[in-house]
Write a protein that holds these residues in place. Sequence first.
Motif, PDB file in Angstrom:
ATOM      1  N   HIS A   1      69.604 -11.119 -11.571  1.00 55.19           N
ATOM      2  CA  HIS A   1      69.629 -11.227 -10.112  1.00 55.19           C
ATOM      3  C   HIS A   1      70.352 -10.025  -9.515  1.00 55.19           C
ATOM      4  O   HIS A   1      71.279  -9.483 -10.118  1.00 55.19           O
ATOM      5  CB  HIS A   1      70.322 -12.520  -9.680  1.00 55.19           C
TER       6      HIS A   1
ATOM      7  N   ILE B   1      69.789 -19.252  -7.437  1.00 60.09           N
ATOM      8  CA  ILE B   1      71.129 -18.663  -7.428  1.00 60.09           C
ATOM      9  C   ILE B   1      72.127 -19.666  -6.854  1.00 60.09           C
ATOM     10  O   ILE B   1      73.207 -19.877  -7.419  1.00 60.09           O
ATOM     11  CB  ILE B   1      71.144 -17.341  -6.623  1.00 60.09           C
TER      12      ILE B   1
ATOM     13  N   GLN C   1      64.392 -16.114  -5.573  1.00 61.30           N
ATOM     14  CA  GLN C   1      65.253 -16.917  -6.449  1.00 61.30           C
ATOM     15  C   GLN C   1      66.556 -17.348  -5.771  1.00 61.30           C
ATOM     16  O   GLN C   1      67.487 -17.808  -6.437  1.00 61.30           O
ATOM     17  CB  GLN C   1      65.575 -16.123  -7.720  1.00 61.30           C
ATOM     18  N   ASP C   2      66.620 -17.254  -4.440  1.00 61.03           N
ATOM     19  CA  ASP C   2      67.854 -17.611  -3.727  1.00 61.03           C
ATOM     20  C   ASP C   2      68.280 -19.047  -3.986  1.00 61.03           C
ATOM     21  O   ASP C   2      69.475 -19.324  -4.153  1.00 61.03           O
ATOM     22  CB  ASP C   2      67.701 -17.353  -2.227  1.00 61.03           C
TER      23      ASP C   2
ATOM     24  N   ARG D   1      71.706 -10.421  -3.536  1.00 61.30           N
ATOM     25  CA  ARG D   1      71.253 -11.824  -3.504  1.00 61.30           C
ATOM     26  C   ARG D   1      72.382 -12.759  -3.919  1.00 61.30           C
ATOM     27  O   ARG D   1      72.522 -13.857  -3.383  1.00 61.30           O
ATOM     28  CB  ARG D   1      70.056 -12.028  -4.434  1.00 61.30           C
TER      29      ARG D   1
ATOM     30  N   GLY E   1      66.134 -13.568 -12.541  1.00 61.91           N
ATOM     31  CA  GLY E   1      65.822 -12.644 -11.466  1.00 61.91           C
ATOM     32  C   GLY E   1      64.725 -11.677 -11.878  1.00 61.91           C
ATOM     33  O   GLY E   1      64.297 -11.633 -13.043  1.00 61.91           O
TER      34      GLY E   1
END
Length: 183
Positions: free
Chosen positions: A161, A132, A128-129, A165, A100
């Motif tokens: 992160h 994740i 960065q979804d 998120r 993240g």
Amino acid sequence: MRLYRQTVEDFGLYAGMELEAEQLSKLRTAAGEMSAKMRAVRIVSASGVSKRDLEQRLIRKGEDPGQARAAVEWMSELELVDDRKTAEQIVASCVRKGYGLSRAKQALYEKRIPKELWAEALEDYPDQDDKILEFLQSRLSADAGEKEVKRAIEALLRRGHSYSRIRKGLERLSLDAEEFPEE
């Protein structure tokens, strides 16, 4: 005293040669400068470093601070040390690893990249979804318990992160994110 070939040639040294005190002093200074330069080359070739980090590492390895600074300037003039490029490399590495934004900032700090270069290096940091979500899918099954979910959340937080998120990722997996209040 350890001498590099270049220093031996510069001073015209040969076996059995006797030096006066002034010549010996100049030889020691030149040997120190060459040692700092060669150590700087080895450090830079092993990994990307910032100017400040390189100077500190040279000093820690026993180089004279003035000679360390001169070696860093020499490397900079040869364009072998560039803080901007190093920052870009660090950020690219963080993206590849799925870190993240917070972890990327931490990496820049650890490598002693000047703060004025951070904004430019981080301006295009991707969302960065998906990373994740991939991470959560690899760690959690459909019947994952509260303990497993909490461990996955903590691991993602360590990777830099944001909690919001992570909650979105949990919601996309249809896991109840409400049982994990924002911390």
